[in-house]
Design a protein around this motif. Structure first.
Motif, mmCIF file in Angstrom:
data_model
loop_
_atom_site.group_PDB
_atom_site.id
_atom_site.type_symbol
_atom_site.label_atom_id
_atom_site.label_comp_id
_atom_site.label_asym_id
_atom_site.label_seq_id
_atom_site.Cartn_x
_atom_site.Cartn_y
_atom_site.Cartn_z
ATOM 1 N N GLU A 171 0.844 -1.209 0.000
ATOM 2 C CA GLU A 171 0.000 0.000 0.000
ATOM 3 C C GLU A 171 0.874 1.253 0.000
ATOM 4 O O GLU A 171 0.588 2.240 -0.672
ATOM 5 N N GLN A 172 1.954 1.179 0.763
ATOM 6 C CA GLN A 172 2.851 2.334 0.853
ATOM 7 C C GLN A 172 3.501 2.616 -0.515
ATOM 8 O O GLN A 172 3.554 3.757 -0.967
ATOM 9 N N TYR A 173 3.958 1.538 -1.148
ATOM 10 C CA TYR A 173 4.558 1.688 -2.478
ATOM 11 C C TYR A 173 3.521 2.231 -3.458
ATOM 12 O O TYR A 173 3.811 3.134 -4.253
ATOM 13 N N ASN A 174 2.268 1.725 -3.384
ATOM 14 C CA ASN A 174 1.199 2.197 -4.278
ATOM 15 C C ASN A 174 0.922 3.683 -4.068
ATOM 16 O O ASN A 174 0.626 4.402 -5.017
ATOM 17 N N TYR A 175 1.036 4.106 -2.811
ATOM 18 C CA TYR A 175 0.803 5.524 -2.512
ATOM 19 C C TYR A 175 1.820 6.392 -3.272
ATOM 20 O O TYR A 175 1.466 7.362 -3.936
ATOM 21 N N TYR A 176 3.096 6.004 -3.184
ATOM 22 C CA TYR A 176 4.122 6.797 -3.890
ATOM 23 C C TYR A 176 3.946 6.665 -5.401
ATOM 24 O O TYR A 176 4.087 7.634 -6.145
ATOM 25 N N GLU A 177 3.609 5.473 -5.839
ATOM 26 C CA GLU A 177 3.452 5.248 -7.280
ATOM 27 C C GLU A 177 2.308 6.115 -7.830
ATOM 28 O O GLU A 177 2.424 6.680 -8.919
ATOM 29 N N ARG A 179 1.540 8.911 -6.941
ATOM 30 C CA ARG A 179 2.045 10.289 -7.068
ATOM 31 C C ARG A 179 3.214 10.369 -8.040
ATOM 32 O O ARG A 179 3.908 11.379 -8.117
ATOM 33 N N ASN A 180 3.480 9.246 -8.690
ATOM 34 C CA ASN A 180 4.593 9.143 -9.639
ATOM 35 C C ASN A 180 5.948 9.423 -8.978
ATOM 36 O O ASN A 180 6.862 9.975 -9.587
ATOM 37 N N GLU A 181 6.053 9.033 -7.701
ATOM 38 C CA GLU A 181 7.315 9.259 -6.969
ATOM 39 C C GLU A 181 7.937 7.910 -6.612
ATOM 40 O O GLU A 181 7.225 6.937 -6.379
ATOM 41 N N PRO A 182 9.271 7.865 -6.525
ATOM 42 C CA PRO A 182 9.902 6.628 -6.046
ATOM 43 C C PRO A 182 9.734 6.494 -4.534
ATOM 44 O O PRO A 182 9.529 7.492 -3.839
ATOM 45 N N MET A 183 9.840 5.273 -4.031
ATOM 46 C CA MET A 183 9.833 5.076 -2.577
ATOM 47 C C MET A 183 11.267 4.802 -2.122
ATOM 48 O O MET A 183 11.927 3.905 -2.648
ATOM 49 N N GLU A 184 11.727 5.578 -1.172
ATOM 50 C CA GLU A 184 13.103 5.424 -0.701
ATOM 51 C C GLU A 184 13.237 4.195 0.198
ATOM 52 O O GLU A 184 12.374 3.955 1.058
ATOM 53 N N VAL A 185 14.331 3.474 -0.003
ATOM 54 C CA VAL A 185 14.570 2.281 0.819
ATOM 55 C C VAL A 185 16.056 2.210 1.189
ATOM 56 O O VAL A 185 16.906 2.809 0.522
ATOM 57 N N ALA A 186 16.338 1.457 2.238
ATOM 58 C CA ALA A 186 17.721 1.082 2.559
ATOM 59 C C ALA A 186 17.687 -0.397 2.932
ATOM 60 O O ALA A 186 16.660 -0.889 3.413
ATOM 61 N N VAL A 187 18.772 -1.092 2.670
ATOM 62 C CA VAL A 187 18.808 -2.529 2.948
ATOM 63 C C VAL A 187 20.090 -2.830 3.723
ATOM 64 O O VAL A 187 21.188 -2.510 3.253
ATOM 65 N N MET A 188 19.937 -3.410 4.921
ATOM 66 C CA MET A 188 21.093 -3.635 5.796
ATOM 67 C C MET A 188 21.502 -5.112 5.753
ATOM 68 O O MET A 188 20.657 -6.003 5.873
ATOM 69 N N PHE A 189 22.788 -5.350 5.653
ATOM 70 C CA PHE A 189 23.344 -6.710 5.709
ATOM 71 C C PHE A 189 24.350 -6.768 6.855
ATOM 72 O O PHE A 189 25.062 -5.797 7.107
ATOM 73 N N MET A 246 12.715 2.514 -4.894
ATOM 74 C CA MET A 246 11.795 1.643 -5.640
ATOM 75 C C MET A 246 11.109 2.523 -6.666
ATOM 76 O O MET A 246 10.418 3.496 -6.321
ATOM 77 N N LEU A 247 11.311 2.180 -7.941
ATOM 78 C CA LEU A 247 10.851 3.065 -9.009
ATOM 79 C C LEU A 247 9.339 2.929 -9.217
ATOM 80 O O LEU A 247 8.795 1.825 -9.133
ATOM 81 N N PRO A 248 8.667 4.038 -9.494
ATOM 82 C CA PRO A 248 7.229 3.933 -9.779
ATOM 83 C C PRO A 248 7.016 3.399 -11.195
ATOM 84 O O PRO A 248 7.816 3.692 -12.101
ATOM 85 N N HIS A 249 5.983 2.612 -11.381
ATOM 86 C CA HIS A 249 5.554 2.141 -12.710
ATOM 87 C C HIS A 249 6.622 1.352 -13.452
ATOM 88 O O HIS A 249 6.683 1.374 -14.678
ATOM 89 N N VAL A 250 7.513 0.700 -12.722
ATOM 90 C CA VAL A 250 8.494 -0.174 -13.373
ATOM 91 C C VAL A 250 8.358 -1.560 -12.753
ATOM 92 O O VAL A 250 8.340 -1.696 -11.533
ATOM 93 N N ARG A 251 8.240 -2.578 -13.593
ATOM 94 C CA ARG A 251 8.189 -3.965 -13.119
ATOM 95 C C ARG A 251 9.102 -4.801 -14.009
ATOM 96 O O ARG A 251 9.203 -4.539 -15.205
#
Ligand SMILES: Cc1cc2nc3c(=O)[nH]c(=O)nc-3n(C[C@H](O)[C@H](O)[C@H](O)COP(=O)(O)O)c2cc1C
Length: 446
Positions: A171-177, A179-189, A246-251
């Motif tokens: 839902e969060q990703y859909n919200y940004y999508e 609005r045609n905006e990317p969703m910022e993420v970070a990934v920890m290892f 996470m890019l909007p409208h890209v799969r």
């Protein structure tokens, strides 16, 4: 208190719990086969991975006793109460200006593959995957940090897919999508088991900042630092962090991939992440969690046990303990132990269990004289205390887990409850025999 993976490696080296793998291993299948040989229950330190100079760890959170040990608890039985306490009383983190994870910064990396091993796990997997990264996002209001683990298929260059099955994050990703905006993420290892465990706590259910849950589990505010290219915070002592969008409208197509219930998942288009920075400590230690191993299943089970225990307790005050078994895909099977006070407590506990988690299929409830950690003892209770016409019920056609093959075939799932408690009115007929001697240390007799 152990807050980072280096301290844990030292501690488990000194106490003989860490296995060092000296022989070079291939990231294609071989490393995973070695980890899986001991079901992902054994902490392993791979000194040499073919094609890379970076050591790699696996199996750090696959054993209940070791997971408890990593947060200073003396028994695995203390994990669930500690997790419940940490969800209820989270501990705020400590924001620091500089951090070990920023000792090295690569902006706009052009080939992720050159930096750290990307393993191949199962024969029919569609490619090489990051499977252990702890994803960090902020809620839309920007106040809470939610973590989770999502597999990421390497697509080449600085791009990966991401598989998200949780409605909340989608839902969060859909919200940004929208609005045609990317969703910022970070990934920890390269994080300690408490951070993996807290990442499995349901956002939908609790809406609690998961860094704060991890701090409470460890018993010390964890240091966090602001990312370099996205407006997020990550653990200052993580070994490696990927920052990205996470890019909007890209799969792009993802899968098949070996899923946790033992089958391959379907190929489907999934969102794409573009990595904007990779940061890491000097002499970084890379990490994986073998898919479907105990290390993947255990944190899921512990989190479900915490929810199950809390829910059953609302209606059956005599509930003592619960287990969500790992062989039941850490979601389909549970055993509940109760001190039966009313004749209906067994059935009531079963109803509460099914209400608490739609993924549960088969649940057994037993008296407090049965060891729910021993499947043989549970079988004994079923064999000697159950009459199927009175003590078993089946509810057809309910919801089930999308990760469970027989549910997916039919679209619905039946629930079976087995009340293996004895009737209170006949308690004297169910007294277990015992030998009033022990415990026996056989070596004393040799
Ligand atoms: C090792 C491991 C791998 C996982 N891989 C995925 C995945 O690829 N996709 C996914 O949606 N969930 C995956 N999960 C489960 C989610 O991380 C988990 O459901 C989620 O973190 C719960 O938090 P949430 O309510 O904030 O979504 C994985 C869990 C573990 C422990």
């Amino acid at each position: 208190m152990i807050t980072n993976i280096r301290q844990l490696i030292d501690y488990w080296s000194q106490t003989g719990k860490l296995m060092r793998i000296r022989k070079e291993v291939d990231p294609d299948f071989e490393l995973g086969a070695v980890v899986n040989h001991l079901y992902g229950r054994q902490p392993m330190y791979f000194e040499k991975v073919k094609g890379y100079d970076v050591p790699m760890i696996a199996g750090f959170g696959g054993d209940r006793e070791l997971m408890a040990d990593s947060i200073g608890l003396s028994s695995g039985r203390e994990l669930v109460p500690k997790l419940i306490e940490s969800i209820v009383n989270p501990l705020p983190t400590n924001l620091v200006p500089t951090a070990p994870v920023h000792e090295n910064v690569i902006l706009e990396p052009d080939d992720l593959e050159e930096l750290f091993p990307i393993c191949r796990y199962h024969e029919l997997d569609s490619g090489r995957y990051y499977v252990a990264g702890v994803l960090v996002v902020k809620d839309i209001a920007g106040n809470k940090r939610y973590t989770s683990i999502r597999r990421m298929q390497f697509l080449g260059g600085n791009r990966t897919n991401i598989l998200i099955t949780s409605p909340e994050l989608n839902e969060q990703y859909n919200y940004y999508e929208s609005r045609n905006e990317p969703m910022e993420v970070a990934v920890m290892f390269g994080v300690v088991p408490a951070v993996v465990l807290s990442s499995q706590v349901s956002t939908h259910l609790y809406h609690t900042d998961k860094f704060n849950i991890a701090s409470a589990l460890i018993g010390q505010p964890l240091d966090v630092v602001k990312c370099k290219t996205v407006d997020l915070e990550v653990l200052a002592e993580a070994e490696v962090v990927f920052e990205g969008r996470m890019l909007p409208h890209v799969r792009e197509m993802e899968g098949p991939f070996g899923e946790l219930a033992g089958y391959y998942g379907k190929q489907a288009p999934q969102p794409v992440i573009e990595i904007s920075a990779v940061t890491f400590r000097n002499n970084p230690i890379w990490q994986t969690i073998h898919p479907s191993s105990h290390e993947e299943l255990l944190p899921m089970a512990v989190v479900r046990e915490a929810t199950l225990l809390s829910t059953v307790r609302q209606v059956v005050p005599g509930v003592k303990d619960v287990v969500v078994t790992l062989n039941g895909a850490a979601r389909c099977h549970a055993v509940i132990q109760i001190e039966k006070r009313r004749e209906g407590d067994g059935k009531q506990a079963l109803l509460a269990a099914f209400a608490s988690d739609k993924d549960l299929k088969h649940v057994v409830v037993v008296n407090e004289d049965v060891n729910i950690w021993d499947p043989n003892d549970v079988e004994w209770a079923i064999a000697t205390r159950v009459q199927a016409d009175q003590d078993v019920f089946i509810v057809p056609g309910a919801n089930g887990s999308p990760l469970e093959a027989s549910h997916n075939l039919r679209g619905v799932s039946a629930k079976m409850g087995i009340d293996a408690t004895y009737p209170l009115y006949a308690a004297d007929k169910f007294k277990r025999k015992s030998i009033p001697w022990g415990p026996i240390h056989l070596e004393d007799y040799l």
